[in-house]
Write a protein that holds these residues in place. Structure first.
Motif: not given
Ligand code: ADP
Length: 269
Positions: A62-67, A97-113
């Motif tokens: 459930d982890l979103t970019t806003a989180d 450290y983003l632990d188990e980033v696989v679990e995060a929502r796809q939209d978090t790539t917007v900030v990871l890029h």
């Protein structure tokens, strides 16, 4: 976290050297490896060595970019912006450290890029601004390469700015030391637990290999330190969490009986 000593971490290969080099060159780090193999502990030790604050985010589905970035909250009738952990890390120059980033929502790539590549920037749309990461900031993401991953959606250009460090389960001599130290059991006891773990990891049964992690071996050791017999401890801490399947449980119980003799003396802390 105060000025406690270095978190106990025994290196398995050249991971500390690679981490330090990547850190100095402002490269983001991909930490690969099964759960319970020591990734979190490793990052804690490196943050200590590099003298940086550590911000850890346990990712979930459930982890979103806003989180990660932050949101406006209502406080006493006023709306107030509250930084998320990623924004805090970017401002403070922390290791994030983003632990188990696989679990995060796809939209978090917007900030990871933009953070993961040469830009080292965090866009905060809701505030209409882009933050440059403070010196010292380092993005570390961990994932289990076996799983579906948001990282697969990262552009090649971003992935290529990241450095991969692969951590597996430690070799037997290291794992023995770790189990003895962390559980407070005698070296013999630790050694038998590690031999059991190795045997389970050799099984072909899908799903079992990874679950017999260093973490569960330590848990078994902790039960032994409390006075349980090694067999009872291993059934509770190793076999139990691994599977609910009855025949698999019976098979593991047999394996435990083979590898953990009842004559093994209970450990002294
Ligand atoms: P992960 O983050 O990969 O799930 P952790 O870092 O939480 O795993 O490790 C699980 C436990 O295993 C830790 O609490 C630590 O006690 C132990 N551990 C694993 N590998 C090592 C190591 N190389 N040195 C010290 N402790 C380790």
């Amino acid at each position: 976290m105060g000025h406690a000593g270095r978190p106990y971490y025994v290196p398995v290969g050249n991971e500390e050297q690679v981490f330090r080099a990547a850190y100095r060159q402002n490269l983001a780090i991909l930490l690969k490896g099964p759960t319970g193999c020591g990734k979190t502990r490793f990052v804690q030790a490196m943050a200590h060595d590099l003298n940086r604050p550590l911000v850890t985010v346990a990712c979930h589905d459930d982890l979103t970019t806003a989180d990660l970035v932050g949101r406006f909250l209502l406080r006493g009738g006023e709306t107030e912006w509250v930084d998320g952990p990623l924004t805090r890390a970017v401002r403070e120059g922390a290791i994030c450290y983003l632990d188990e980033v696989v679990e995060a929502r796809q939209d978090t790539t917007v900030v990871l890029h933009p953070l993961g590549d040469h830009r080292r920037q965090l866009p905060i749309d809701r505030l209409g601004l882009t933050l440059d990461a403070a010196p010292g900031f380092c993005l570390v993401v961990s994932y289990n390469p076996g799983y579906q991953s948001v990282l697969k959606d990262l552009k090649d250009s971003t992935r290529q700015r990241m450095v991969a460090i692969e951590l597996g389960f430690p070799p037997p001599d290291v794992e023995e030391k770790v189990v003895a130290a962390e559980a407070g059991v005698a070296p013999d006891t630790a050694s038998q637990l590690v031999v059991l773990g190795q045997a389970i990891r050799r099984l072909e049964t899908p799903g079992l290999r990874e679950v017999a992690s260093t973490r569960v071996l330590i848990a078994a050791g902790q039960l032994i330190a409390e006075g349980l017999t090694p067999r009872a401890a291993a059934r509770a801490a190793v076999a139990g969490p691994l599977t609910d399947d009855l025949s698999l449980t019976a098979g593991l119980a047999q394996l435990i009986d083979v590898y953990l003799g009842e004559d093994l003396a209970p450990a002294k802390a």
